[in-house]
Scaffold this motif. Structure first.
Motif, PDB file in Angstrom:
ATOM      1  N   GLY A   7       0.703  -1.220  -0.122  1.00 13.93           N
ATOM      2  CA  GLY A   7      -0.058  -0.056  -0.071  1.00 13.93           C
ATOM      3  C   GLY A   7       0.781   1.156   0.178  1.00 13.93           C
ATOM      4  N   VAL A   8       2.174   1.079   0.854  1.00 14.36           N
ATOM      5  CA  VAL A   8       2.779   2.441   0.582  1.00 14.36           C
ATOM      6  C   VAL A   8       3.606   2.972  -0.722  1.00 14.36           C
ATOM      7  CG1 VAL A   8       5.224   3.068   1.180  1.00 14.36           C
ATOM      8  CG2 VAL A   8       4.090   2.162   2.929  1.00 14.36           C
ATOM      9  N   ARG A   9       3.923   1.456  -1.321  1.00  9.63           N
ATOM     10  CA  ARG A   9       4.249   2.125  -2.917  1.00  9.63           C
ATOM     11  C   ARG A   9       3.031   2.279  -4.262  1.00  9.63           C
ATOM     12  NH1 ARG A   9       7.461  -3.042  -1.254  1.00  9.63           N
ATOM     13  NH2 ARG A   9       9.657  -2.372  -1.340  1.00  9.63           N
ATOM     14  N   TYR A  10       2.115   1.425  -3.468  1.00 11.70           N
ATOM     15  CA  TYR A  10       1.061   1.887  -4.034  1.00 11.70           C
ATOM     16  C   TYR A  10       0.399   3.495  -4.106  1.00 11.70           C
ATOM     17  CZ  TYR A  10      -3.793   1.918  -6.655  1.00 11.70           C
ATOM     18  OH  TYR A  10      -4.851   2.273  -7.044  1.00 11.70           O
ATOM     19  N   SER A  11       0.784   3.820  -3.309  1.00 13.74           N
ATOM     20  CA  SER A  11       0.315   5.470  -2.494  1.00 13.74           C
ATOM     21  C   SER A  11       1.464   6.101  -3.352  1.00 13.74           C
ATOM     22  CB  SER A  11      -0.058   5.317  -0.862  1.00 13.74           C
ATOM     23  OG  SER A  11       1.144   5.317  -0.709  1.00 13.74           O
TER      24      SER A  11
END
Length: 283
Positions: free
Chosen positions: A238-242
């Motif tokens: 989720g961090v990389r997606y955001s």
């Protein structure tokens, strides 16, 4: 009671709910909370030659090692992202979680003398650790943004989108899991000191079972299923997606991570409140 009866603004009682969050107490003792935050920040770098510069040097050196070992030698995929960005994002997020976990896990042992002398809400200390680490995390995020700007100017497919609004959510989930797990370990170490010795080793193993140095998309079959069971995996994705719009981020995965974060935090508060009543007798 007579009209002249005394009224008290604080009543200390030995009986209270084990799930009590103590939000009002935290607000009442907010000055002490920020005093602990300042203490943690200043004490760690007070006698270092480079001081807060280590905020930048630590992730940079770690990033270079990861690029050499996992990127160049092992040739592990980075989901199409430039290797420095991929590894730096994982390092920054993981460092925040691991620091919250490790420092919270020794709260009772490190503050036993102070806890035994004066009263204040004990939850102030673990919450101050989460906030003080957030300052360090914020500085390292600025470093990550500088790298993003550099690669964007170089023509890489890196741009800020509306997905960025999910980044604070990922940070909160990391804080909840680090705080919850840390309080669980802290409560257990009052009786079982061996856990403190095993924790650093356990954190390293946990990192390699989380998608810090490899993306979830690079796994398949049994390994994919095993790594997906780790709620931190979905937070890292989720961090990389955001930030980059890359990563295997699904609604079911984030719901699982959110549920695990809430459960760990509640269990941690329950065990912390239970142990704080008589930990002085056992530590």
């Amino acid at each position: 009671m007579s009209d002249n009866a005394e009224s008290w603004d604080l009543i200390i009682s030995s009986r209270r709910s084990l799930f009590r969050l103590g939000v009002k107490d935290l607000w009442r003792y907010r000055d002490l909370l920020f005093l602990f935050v300042r203490r943690d920040f200043v004490a760690f770098y007070k006698q270092t030659a480079l001081g807060p510069v280590w905020f930048f040097l630590q992730p940079l050196f770690t990033m270079l090692v990861y690029i050499l070992v996992f990127g160049k030698m092992a040739g592990i995929s980075t989901d199409g992202l430039p290797r420095p960005l991929f590894y730096l994002a994982g390092i920054t997020a993981w460092s925040y979680f691991s620091e919250c976990l490790i420092k919270t896990s020794t709260v009772f042992k490190d503050n036993a003398a102070m806890f035994g002398k004066i009263y204040f809400p004990r939850l102030v200390v673990p919450f101050s650790i989460v906030i003080s680490n957030l300052v360090r995390f914020g500085v390292q995020v600025l470093l990550l943004l500088l790298f993003m700007l550099y690669y964007s100017l170089q023509g890489a497919l890196v741009s800020v989108s509306w997905n960025l609004i999910w980044f604070p959510v990922m940070v909160i989930l990391m804080a909840m899991q680090g705080l919850g797990l840390g309080m669980i370990v802290s409560a257990l170490t009052t009786r079982y000191r061996d856990l403190a010795l095993l924790l650093n080793f356990g954190v390293q193993l946990l990192m390699f079972s989380t998608t810090v140095v490899y993306p979830l998309s690079s796994l398949s079959g049994k390994f994919y299923s095993i790594v997906s069971l780790n709620p931190l995996t979905h937070i890292m994705e989720g961090v990389r997606y955001s930030l980059f719009g890359a990563g295997t981020c699904t609604f079911s995965g984030m719901l699982y991570a959110f549920t695990a974060s809430v459960v760990l935090l509640l269990v941690g508060i329950f065990m912390f409140n239970r142990v704080e009543k008589n930990f002085v007798d056992t530590i």
